[in-house]
Motif scaffolding. Structure first.
Motif, PDB file in Angstrom:
ATOM      1  N   SER A   1       1.087  -1.346  -0.004  1.00  0.00           N
ATOM      2  CA  SER A   1       0.217  -0.138   0.101  1.00  0.00           C
ATOM      3  C   SER A   1       0.327   0.965  -0.011  1.00  0.00           C
ATOM      4  O   SER A   1       0.422   2.510  -0.770  1.00  0.00           O
ATOM      5  CB  SER A   1      -0.982   0.095   1.027  1.00  0.00           C
ATOM      6  OG  SER A   1      -1.701  -1.335   1.332  1.00  0.00           O
ATOM      7  N   LEU A   2       2.014   0.781   1.148  1.00  0.00           N
ATOM      8  CA  LEU A   2       2.656   2.251   0.504  1.00  0.00           C
ATOM      9  C   LEU A   2       3.570   2.864  -0.722  1.00  0.00           C
ATOM     10  O   LEU A   2       3.757   3.740  -0.700  1.00  0.00           O
ATOM     11  CB  LEU A   2       4.060   2.435   2.116  1.00  0.00           C
ATOM     12  CG  LEU A   2       2.689   2.213   3.524  1.00  0.00           C
ATOM     13  CD1 LEU A   2       4.775   2.219   4.335  1.00  0.00           C
ATOM     14  CD2 LEU A   2       2.607   3.831   3.755  1.00  0.00           C
ATOM     15  N   ARG A   3       3.863   1.419  -1.126  1.00  0.00           N
ATOM     16  CA  ARG A   3       4.338   1.392  -2.518  1.00  0.00           C
ATOM     17  C   ARG A   3       3.603   2.223  -3.675  1.00  0.00           C
ATOM     18  O   ARG A   3       4.197   2.792  -4.161  1.00  0.00           O
ATOM     19  CB  ARG A   3       4.947   0.763  -2.375  1.00  0.00           C
ATOM     20  CG  ARG A   3       6.267   0.264  -2.518  1.00  0.00           C
ATOM     21  CD  ARG A   3       7.237  -1.210  -2.953  1.00  0.00           C
ATOM     22  NE  ARG A   3       6.342  -2.595  -3.132  1.00  0.00           N
ATOM     23  CZ  ARG A   3       6.213  -3.475  -2.433  1.00  0.00           C
ATOM     24  NH1 ARG A   3       6.931  -3.609  -1.265  1.00  0.00           N
ATOM     25  NH2 ARG A   3       5.302  -4.401  -3.076  1.00  0.00           N
ATOM     26  N   ALA A   4       2.164   1.749  -3.514  1.00  0.00           N
ATOM     27  CA  ALA A   4       1.076   2.844  -4.194  1.00  0.00           C
ATOM     28  C   ALA A   4       1.019   3.367  -3.949  1.00  0.00           C
ATOM     29  O   ALA A   4       0.838   4.515  -5.306  1.00  0.00           O
ATOM     30  CB  ALA A   4       0.188   1.285  -4.032  1.00  0.00           C
ATOM     31  N   LEU A   5       0.631   4.012  -2.385  1.00  0.00           N
ATOM     32  CA  LEU A   5       0.674   5.525  -2.446  1.00  0.00           C
ATOM     33  C   LEU A   5       1.963   6.512  -3.514  1.00  0.00           C
ATOM     34  O   LEU A   5       1.683   7.363  -3.487  1.00  0.00           O
ATOM     35  CB  LEU A   5       0.814   6.057  -1.095  1.00  0.00           C
ATOM     36  CG  LEU A   5      -0.563   5.673  -0.768  1.00  0.00           C
ATOM     37  CD1 LEU A   5      -0.836   5.795   1.256  1.00  0.00           C
ATOM     38  CD2 LEU A   5      -1.582   6.161  -0.677  1.00  0.00           C
ATOM     39  N   ASP A   6       2.686   5.868  -2.805  1.00  0.00           N
ATOM     40  CA  ASP A   6       3.694   6.322  -3.788  1.00  0.00           C
ATOM     41  C   ASP A   6       4.010   6.468  -5.399  1.00  0.00           C
ATOM     42  O   ASP A   6       4.691   7.493  -6.554  1.00  0.00           O
ATOM     43  CB  ASP A   6       5.374   5.989  -3.370  1.00  0.00           C
ATOM     44  CG  ASP A   6       5.806   6.130  -2.189  1.00  0.00           C
ATOM     45  OD1 ASP A   6       4.908   7.386  -1.294  1.00  0.00           O
ATOM     46  OD2 ASP A   6       6.439   5.552  -1.445  1.00  0.00           O
ATOM     47  N   THR A   7       3.313   5.910  -5.872  1.00  0.00           N
ATOM     48  CA  THR A   7       2.930   5.662  -7.671  1.00  0.00           C
ATOM     49  C   THR A   7       2.976   6.974  -8.866  1.00  0.00           C
ATOM     50  O   THR A   7       1.738   7.628  -7.501  1.00  0.00           O
ATOM     51  CB  THR A   7       1.862   4.951  -8.039  1.00  0.00           C
ATOM     52  OG1 THR A   7       2.847   3.821  -7.471  1.00  0.00           O
ATOM     53  CG2 THR A   7       2.584   4.646  -9.498  1.00  0.00           C
ATOM     54  N   LYS A   8       3.282   7.932  -8.896  1.00  0.00           N
ATOM     55  CA  LYS A   8       2.981   9.119  -9.958  1.00  0.00           C
ATOM     56  C   LYS A   8       1.550   8.884 -10.966  1.00  0.00           C
ATOM     57  O   LYS A   8       1.180   9.961 -11.322  1.00  0.00           O
ATOM     58  CB  LYS A   8       4.373  10.201 -10.459  1.00  0.00           C
ATOM     59  CG  LYS A   8       5.207   9.883  -9.302  1.00  0.00           C
ATOM     60  CD  LYS A   8       4.969  10.950  -7.826  1.00  0.00           C
ATOM     61  CE  LYS A   8       5.974  10.883  -7.957  1.00  0.00           C
ATOM     62  NZ  LYS A   8       6.079  11.391  -6.659  1.00  0.00           N
ATOM     63  N   GLU A   9       1.934   7.738 -11.500  1.00  0.00           N
ATOM     64  CA  GLU A   9       0.748   7.989 -12.548  1.00  0.00           C
ATOM     65  C   GLU A   9      -0.384   7.362 -12.419  1.00  0.00           C
ATOM     66  O   GLU A   9      -0.842   6.655 -11.126  1.00  0.00           O
ATOM     67  CB  GLU A   9       1.245   6.470 -13.556  1.00  0.00           C
ATOM     68  CG  GLU A   9       2.980   6.829 -14.485  1.00  0.00           C
ATOM     69  CD  GLU A   9       2.287   7.963 -15.351  1.00  0.00           C
ATOM     70  OE1 GLU A   9       1.086   7.948 -15.580  1.00  0.00           O
ATOM     71  OE2 GLU A   9       3.370   8.826 -15.469  1.00  0.00           O
ATOM     72  N   MET A  10      -0.874   8.078 -12.787  1.00  0.00           N
ATOM     73  CA  MET A  10      -2.686   7.954 -12.037  1.00  0.00           C
ATOM     74  C   MET A  10      -3.496   6.532 -12.401  1.00  0.00           C
ATOM     75  O   MET A  10      -3.739   5.705 -11.907  1.00  0.00           O
ATOM     76  CB  MET A  10      -3.671   8.835 -12.554  1.00  0.00           C
ATOM     77  CG  MET A  10      -3.191  10.372 -11.123  1.00  0.00           C
ATOM     78  SD  MET A  10      -4.336  11.940 -11.514  1.00  0.00           S
ATOM     79  CE  MET A  10      -3.505  12.515 -13.260  1.00  0.00           C
TER      80      MET A  10
ATOM     81  N   GLN B   1      -5.113   1.216 -11.262  1.00  0.00           N
ATOM     82  CA  GLN B   1      -5.258  -0.193 -11.434  1.00  0.00           C
ATOM     83  C   GLN B   1      -4.699  -1.067 -10.332  1.00  0.00           C
ATOM     84  O   GLN B   1      -5.435  -2.461 -10.207  1.00  0.00           O
ATOM     85  CB  GLN B   1      -4.004  -0.569 -12.525  1.00  0.00           C
ATOM     86  CG  GLN B   1      -4.270   0.016 -14.132  1.00  0.00           C
ATOM     87  CD  GLN B   1      -3.379  -0.454 -14.910  1.00  0.00           C
ATOM     88  OE1 GLN B   1      -2.425  -1.077 -14.908  1.00  0.00           O
ATOM     89  NE2 GLN B   1      -3.873   0.232 -16.588  1.00  0.00           N
ATOM     90  N   THR B   2      -3.717  -0.628  -9.678  1.00  0.00           N
ATOM     91  CA  THR B   2      -3.631  -1.479  -8.430  1.00  0.00           C
ATOM     92  C   THR B   2      -4.472  -0.890  -6.781  1.00  0.00           C
ATOM     93  O   THR B   2      -4.243  -1.547  -5.865  1.00  0.00           O
ATOM     94  CB  THR B   2      -1.722  -1.193  -8.033  1.00  0.00           C
ATOM     95  OG1 THR B   2      -1.825   0.127  -7.752  1.00  0.00           O
ATOM     96  CG2 THR B   2      -1.152  -1.843  -8.890  1.00  0.00           C
TER      97      THR B   2
END
Length: 321
Positions: free
Chosen positions: A217-226, A231-232
């Protein structure tokens, strides 16, 4: 050759008992050979110095042996020339006739020595017989006491053996009960440990899963692409909702322990306590403290009852006969 011992004996006799003095023949009583005497007779035979020395020593010993002392007759202390020939009955002592006539015993009653001696010998014989009888009775009592000592010793050893055997049986019974009780404790202890360990293992697995989900979840929060985030995000949200739900753990607790509903944070209070297996040993302790021998009166009553029963059975047997 004649026997030197017999040939040196000057008193050698023939079978007829007559002494052979000169000439003739005779048979040696030791070697059984016939000896022919010359004109000198037995004096012509060879001398045996050993036998002669023995005879001389015997003769010297006989000559030097003191003659037996003659027993002197007792004399009166007052009249030394007078023999004691009467007995003063009043003074209970032997004395002489002059003491009776002129001496201190003139007013006393006297009796002949022979009569008093016979009477006192008879009394002494009776006393000896009585003492012998007393000694025999005493010896019989001593033998009886020795038999009693042996009986007491044997009875004591037998009773000790019985007591030790009974105590050993009690010890064996206590050991058996102790093994059974400790086995029950061990079984319940192992059952609880297995359950708590399995519960701890399930919680660790749940914790590891939630930690992995949190990291994702923390890695997903750091994703820049919306687009990539969207998708995740939905699968992560669904997994986090499932991770927050502890109903499956509650069901695990209910199925595994049989202890009702348990929360995620704790088990039922008192589950770790095993005081319900505390034994009540006070009655048994009092029973062991009261272990004692059968009371004498009760023992006598049992013996009397047994004797009465035996007599009844014996009378019944005679009646049947």
């Amino acid at each position: 050759m004649p026997c030197p011992l017999q040939a040196s004996n000057p008193y050698l006799t023939t079978r007829s008992g007559s002494t052979v003095s000169s000439g003739g023949r005779f048979r040696c009583p030791s070697c059984r050979h016939e000896v022919v005497l010359d004109r000198h007779g037995v004096y012509g035979l060879q001398r045996n110095l050993l036998v002669e020395n023995i005879i001389d020593m015997f003769n010297q010993g006989s000559a030097s042996r003191p003659a037996p002392e003659q027993q002197l007759e007792p004399r009166c202390e007052t009249h030394e020339e007078e023999k004691i020939n009467i007995y003063c009955v009043s003074c209970s002592m032997p004395t002489c006739s002059l003491c009776k006539v002129f001496g201190p015993h003139r007013d006393c009653m006297v009796a002949p020595l022979e009569a008093v001696c016979t009477q006192q010998k008879a009394e002494l014989t009776d006393c000896i017989s009585s003492l012998v009888g007393t000694n025999e009775r005493t010896q019989a009592i001593i033998s009886q006491l020795e038999d009693t000592c042996r009986t007491v010793d044997e009875s004591g050893r037998r009773q000790k053996s019985q007591v030790c055997e009974a105590c050993d049986q009690l010890f064996a019974l206590l050991e058996e009960r102790k093994a059974m009780l400790t086995l029950r404790i061990s079984c319940e202890q192992e059952e609880k440990l297995l359950y708590v360990r399995s519960l701890s293992r399930k919680y660790r697995e749940h914790l590891e899963n939630t930690a992995s989900l949190l990291e994702s979840s923390l890695r997903a929060l750091d994703t820049k692409e919306m687009a990539q985030f969207l998708q995740t995000a939905k699968p992560l949200l669904q997994k986090m909702v499932e991770g927050s739900d502890t109903s499956h753990l509650d069901q695990l607790l209910n199925d595994g322990g049989g202890l009702g509903h348990l929360s995620l944070d704790q088990v039922m209070p008192g589950y770790e306590n095993m005081d319900h297996l505390t034994g009540s040993f006070e009655p048994q302790r009092r029973a062991l403290m009261s272990v004692d021998f059968i009371k004498r009166e009760k023992h006598l009553n049992v013996q009397s009852e047994t004797r009465r029963l035996n007599l009844t059975l014996t009378a019944g047997d005679h009646w049947l006969v």
